[in-house]
Design an enzyme around this catalytic site. Sequence first.
Site, PDB file in Angstrom:
ATOM      1  N   HIS A 279       7.332  -1.514  -1.031  1.00 35.07           N
ATOM      2  CA  HIS A 279       7.224  -2.169   0.276  1.00 35.07           C
ATOM      3  C   HIS A 279       6.651  -1.199   1.319  1.00 35.07           C
ATOM      4  O   HIS A 279       5.675  -1.508   1.999  1.00 35.07           O
ATOM      5  CB  HIS A 279       8.609  -2.669   0.707  1.00 35.07           C
ATOM      6  CG  HIS A 279       8.610  -3.399   2.015  1.00 35.07           C
ATOM      7  ND1 HIS A 279       8.568  -4.760   2.097  1.00 35.07           N
ATOM      8  CD2 HIS A 279       8.630  -2.945   3.302  1.00 35.07           C
ATOM      9  CE1 HIS A 279       8.568  -5.133   3.374  1.00 35.07           C
ATOM     10  NE2 HIS A 279       8.614  -4.049   4.121  1.00 35.07           N
ATOM     11  N   GLU A 280       7.257  -0.030   1.404  1.00 34.86           N
ATOM     12  CA  GLU A 280       6.790   0.937   2.409  1.00 34.86           C
ATOM     13  C   GLU A 280       5.386   1.443   2.073  1.00 34.86           C
ATOM     14  O   GLU A 280       4.578   1.681   2.973  1.00 34.86           O
ATOM     15  CB  GLU A 280       7.777   2.096   2.556  1.00 34.86           C
ATOM     16  CG  GLU A 280       9.195   1.686   2.999  1.00 34.86           C
ATOM     17  CD  GLU A 280       9.246   0.801   4.245  1.00 34.86           C
ATOM     18  OE1 GLU A 280       8.392   0.981   5.133  1.00 34.86           O
ATOM     19  OE2 GLU A 280      10.139  -0.072   4.320  1.00 34.86           O
ATOM     20  N   HIS A 283       2.942  -0.852   3.602  1.00 35.91           N
ATOM     21  CA  HIS A 283       2.719  -0.550   5.021  1.00 35.91           C
ATOM     22  C   HIS A 283       1.820   0.681   5.159  1.00 35.91           C
ATOM     23  O   HIS A 283       0.918   0.717   5.990  1.00 35.91           O
ATOM     24  CB  HIS A 283       4.059  -0.250   5.712  1.00 35.91           C
ATOM     25  CG  HIS A 283       4.886  -1.467   6.026  1.00 35.91           C
ATOM     26  ND1 HIS A 283       4.440  -2.500   6.809  1.00 35.91           N
ATOM     27  CD2 HIS A 283       6.161  -1.803   5.676  1.00 35.91           C
ATOM     28  CE1 HIS A 283       5.397  -3.418   6.933  1.00 35.91           C
ATOM     29  NE2 HIS A 283       6.448  -3.024   6.246  1.00 35.91           N
ATOM     30  N   GLU A 309       3.475  -6.671   7.913  1.00 28.57           N
ATOM     31  CA  GLU A 309       4.424  -7.115   6.894  1.00 28.57           C
ATOM     32  C   GLU A 309       3.693  -7.830   5.745  1.00 28.57           C
ATOM     33  O   GLU A 309       4.158  -7.806   4.604  1.00 28.57           O
ATOM     34  CB  GLU A 309       5.483  -8.018   7.534  1.00 28.57           C
ATOM     35  CG  GLU A 309       6.714  -8.266   6.695  1.00 28.57           C
ATOM     36  CD  GLU A 309       7.591  -7.023   6.477  1.00 28.57           C
ATOM     37  OE1 GLU A 309       7.336  -5.955   7.064  1.00 28.57           O
ATOM     38  OE2 GLU A 309       8.548  -7.144   5.682  1.00 28.57           O
TER      39      GLU A 309
HETATM   40 ZN    ZN Z   1       8.278  -4.078   6.219  1.00 33.19          ZN
END
Ligand code: ZN
Length: 515
Positions: A279-280, A283, A309
């Site tokens: 997830h990170e 980003h 996101e």
């Molecule tokens: Zn996030």
Amino acid sequence: MPDPLAALRDRLAEVSDLQRAAAVLEWDQETYMPPGAAEARAHQVATLRRLAHERFTDEAVGAWLDRAEADTEADEALLRVTRRDYARATLLPSGWVAAFATAKGHAMEAWKKARETAPPGSRPGQAFAHFAPHLQRILDLSVEKAERTMPLLQDERGADYAPGDDARYDALLDEYEPGATTAQVAAVFADLRAELVPLVEAIAARPQLDDAVVHGPFPEDAQWAFGLEVAQAFGYDLRHGRQDRSAHPFTTTFATTDVRITTRLDPDFFPTAFYGTLHEAGHALYEQGVDPAYDRTPLADGTSLGMHESQSRLWENQVGRSRAFWRYWFADAQARFPEALANADAEAMYRAVNRVAPSLIRVEADELTYHLHVLLRFEIERALVAGDLAVADVPAAWNEKMAAYLGLTPPSDADGCLQDIHWSLGALGYFPTYTLGTLISAQLAEAAARDLGRLDALFERGAFRPLLDWLRAHVHRWGRAKSAAEILDAVTGGGLDAAPWLAYARAKYGALYGL
Ligand code: ZN
């Protein structure tokens, strides 16, 4: 007389340096700083942030913005974005800025304490009562912020813009998702709710997927190495990034050449660290991919939280929770975790990481029920900001919606209305961007597949670079030079649309649960 654009660029670079330096201190605070340094660090960060704010809202900046002329498209984007930031920043008096900073500091302390005094079995609202006066203060200041910044939206959106009761929430939402409206978000959630509630009920009536395979033991070193290996295969560049541990995973950017991520490890549950890292990394890929020419300007950032996101969800879910992904990576995982995965296979892993079950905590929720958590928060915030819900009634409203959407009752406020940090951070209007991002991720995946062919076929042979290159070209490199709406329009020919994600969810989970 100096060229106003050159003078403006110098000042913006200085402001950026101050902000990024504060971010380094904040990153250290969450990763390595000894706990006893908290007060000293709070002063240091506050000083840098205040200087940045003063240097940016200086009247000279307004004068340069009035006189500067753009030679290139990049200059034009810089002036457009900076004029808007400047207008917004100068609508808020320094007295408000200081009051909000103080209120947030107190709210954060009160929130932490209230959570500690909320053991399971405590009466709903009992622990929340300690936090309520602070939430009231944050709400009052947020309403003031909304009312002060509302004219900006009215100017930009023209005479047809008539938000009615949602004018304040629109103004709060706009800070995180420029251009989005409360009405649009409400319509999206209505579509999602109509489909998701029956889908989750149908799933609950089916035999549950077995997820024993992701429950330990997973040695921490091997988890660390495997997560980073996959992140690098996605394209996360460790010459310009690194990963550290923190209580709550986050991504932070000091420059396009230094974008860092954090994760947390659970030796008994594989998804915590692994999907946190993916997830990170999603980003971070966005931030590493912004045109380096935008460094030290306001353009060097994601264009909206929803678009940001969308990147994390795309890599975490559309890629990392796909069957094709596990067909490619399972052998590697099995070699790293021989004890836990000895008797498993890629299909077992795929099923385990896609188990759907209503739960109390948003950040631990599966791909489907996640949005019901966000919906609940959006409805509560919208009513608070419009003046239709009193702060004291938040716990009751929370628990009622939990029961209606997820069929669960929190055993305490800590597992209910006190679980998120956002309100202590003064971030009302933020939650909807989580769901918007998920919807955008599916729209982008669909558009990418039109250009690249079936993405599954690529993932199955470990080819992740084509998707990254596509995202770089259509999303990342623009930074804030293009709005989320412009990016979406350019790749899909339309605006925000829930249909692609709903189609993805129905197909994937319909097959997994034999619906
Ligand atoms: Zn996030």
